[in-house]
Design a protein around this motif. Sequence first.
Motif, PDB file in Angstrom:
ATOM      1  N   PHE A 154     -46.388   1.573   2.483  1.00  8.74           N
ATOM      2  CA  PHE A 154     -44.938   1.703   2.345  1.00  8.74           C
ATOM      3  C   PHE A 154     -44.597   3.106   1.893  1.00  8.74           C
ATOM      4  O   PHE A 154     -45.487   3.912   1.570  1.00  8.74           O
ATOM      5  N   CYS A 155     -43.293   3.420   1.864  1.00  6.13           N
ATOM      6  CA  CYS A 155     -42.844   4.759   1.490  1.00  6.13           C
ATOM      7  C   CYS A 155     -42.706   4.869  -0.029  1.00  6.13           C
ATOM      8  O   CYS A 155     -43.050   3.947  -0.774  1.00  6.13           O
ATOM      9  N   ASN A 156     -42.205   6.013  -0.478  1.00  7.87           N
ATOM     10  CA  ASN A 156     -42.115   6.301  -1.910  1.00  7.87           C
ATOM     11  C   ASN A 156     -41.420   5.181  -2.678  1.00  7.87           C
ATOM     12  O   ASN A 156     -40.398   4.643  -2.234  1.00  7.87           O
ATOM     13  N   ILE A 157     -41.976   4.847  -3.832  1.00  6.98           N
ATOM     14  CA  ILE A 157     -41.356   3.828  -4.666  1.00  6.98           C
ATOM     15  C   ILE A 157     -40.192   4.452  -5.433  1.00  6.98           C
ATOM     16  O   ILE A 157     -40.212   5.631  -5.791  1.00  6.98           O
ATOM     17  N   THR A 158     -39.171   3.627  -5.692  1.00 15.90           N
ATOM     18  CA  THR A 158     -37.922   4.161  -6.243  1.00 15.90           C
ATOM     19  C   THR A 158     -37.468   3.464  -7.521  1.00 15.90           C
ATOM     20  O   THR A 158     -36.513   3.897  -8.150  1.00 15.90           O
ATOM     21  N   LYS A 159     -38.122   2.359  -7.895  1.00 13.67           N
ATOM     22  CA  LYS A 159     -37.685   1.590  -9.060  1.00 13.67           C
ATOM     23  C   LYS A 159     -38.726   1.683 -10.179  1.00 13.67           C
ATOM     24  O   LYS A 159     -39.926   1.812  -9.916  1.00 13.67           O
ATOM     25  N   GLU A 160     -38.257   1.552 -11.409  1.00 14.42           N
ATOM     26  CA  GLU A 160     -39.146   1.641 -12.552  1.00 14.42           C
ATOM     27  C   GLU A 160     -40.161   0.494 -12.568  1.00 14.42           C
ATOM     28  O   GLU A 160     -41.331   0.693 -12.871  1.00 14.42           O
ATOM     29  N   ASP A 161     -39.713  -0.726 -12.241  1.00 12.32           N
ATOM     30  CA  ASP A 161     -40.650  -1.852 -12.265  1.00 12.32           C
ATOM     31  C   ASP A 161     -41.716  -1.703 -11.178  1.00 12.32           C
ATOM     32  O   ASP A 161     -42.871  -2.117 -11.361  1.00 12.32           O
ATOM     33  N   GLN A 162     -41.341  -1.100 -10.033  1.00 10.76           N
ATOM     34  CA  GLN A 162     -42.323  -0.860  -8.973  1.00 10.76           C
ATOM     35  C   GLN A 162     -43.450   0.049  -9.453  1.00 10.76           C
ATOM     36  O   GLN A 162     -44.625  -0.187  -9.145  1.00 10.76           O
ATOM     37  N   LYS A 163     -43.091   1.062 -10.218  1.00  9.08           N
ATOM     38  CA  LYS A 163     -44.099   2.013 -10.692  1.00  9.08           C
ATOM     39  C   LYS A 163     -45.173   1.307 -11.504  1.00  9.08           C
ATOM     40  O   LYS A 163     -46.372   1.594 -11.360  1.00  9.08           O
ATOM     41  N   THR A 164     -44.753   0.381 -12.352  1.00 12.72           N
ATOM     42  CA  THR A 164     -45.721  -0.317 -13.198  1.00 12.72           C
ATOM     43  C   THR A 164     -46.512  -1.362 -12.420  1.00 12.72           C
ATOM     44  O   THR A 164     -47.746  -1.389 -12.463  1.00 12.72           O
ATOM     45  N   ILE A 165     -45.794  -2.215 -11.687  1.00 17.21           N
ATOM     46  CA  ILE A 165     -46.475  -3.318 -10.993  1.00 17.21           C
ATOM     47  C   ILE A 165     -47.390  -2.797  -9.899  1.00 17.21           C
ATOM     48  O   ILE A 165     -48.533  -3.256  -9.743  1.00 17.21           O
ATOM     49  N   ILE A 166     -46.912  -1.819  -9.120  1.00 16.80           N
ATOM     50  CA  ILE A 166     -47.734  -1.277  -8.028  1.00 16.80           C
ATOM     51  C   ILE A 166     -48.920  -0.497  -8.590  1.00 16.80           C
ATOM     52  O   ILE A 166     -50.018  -0.519  -8.015  1.00 16.80           O
TER      53      ILE A 166
END
Length: 316
Positions: free
Chosen positions: A105-117
């Motif tokens: 997928f492309c660049n992550i944009t959400k704070e929760d995505q940064k942690t979970i991913i």
Amino acid sequence: MKSPKPNRKRFMLLCFLSIFFLCILASINEVRFENLLRFGRCTLSNNTTNTSTSVSINEQQQQQEIRILIGVLTLPDQYLRRHFLRLVYGTQNPEGAKIDVKFVFCNITKEDQKTIIALEIMRYNDIIILNCTENMNKGKTSTFFTSLPEIFNETVNGPDYPPYHYVMKADDDTYVRLNSLVKSLKPLPKEDLYYGFVIPCGSMDPFKHYMSGMGFLVSWDIVEWIHGSDIPKKHVEGPEDKVFGDWMRWGRRGLNRFNAKWSMYNYPDPVSVCSHELVNDTIAVHLLKNQEKWIKTLNFFNHTGPLKESKMYHIA
């Protein structure tokens, strides 16, 4: 009374015999020691040979294996879908191939995505994050293929080149049966190959139009061509599978083409020109949009058949 004179001749004879006996004993021990050395050298040599032979066989097996990268294009928030697909692909054991399944997928944009991913990457190491804005028909597929030679550039001059013989782009609602895929690829060329389900659905000619986005595959040399050619750079937007087919046609690439129809098809509900009933000789099923369709498909192919009996569980 005088003590008897020592018999010098007898004494010298005894000394001579003693020395002779010691020489023989030393000679025998030397022979035994030499034999022991020879035996040791022989054993070591045999062990080395056996080890070398074993390593050589393993290397030959690895060289004969087909290396495939499957990039499943999905979205950052599709956590549950990724976990489910990890189970689906991780419980398959393809023979004669090394297959890596990566979620793209492309660049992550959400704070929760940064942690979970980040947790997903730490645990599974099966995610590729492209430098792009999330999209469907504005260049995501182009970015995926273009980025691969840079991601795997350490193998360009190494013994493991190419990193993969084939790269497949697949949707996250497609079930790819890995052993069937490998079996179909075995007799095919490893260069200039373009493989998939021919569009339009009624056509069987792989040189017309393009391969469906449900899951198309190309050889590594085409991936490198996409990375370096101006053709993909100038033609990005549009239906991603059609755009990819345009590249192949304009660049005169994919001269080795394989139409996997009807071993690749859409799920039979709803009925369409691109679908038919599930059959044993299947490589991929597309449009598994909900859990019910996934479960029916997995059950049809007896995907959980290899489950071993155990006292730890009971599944009726």
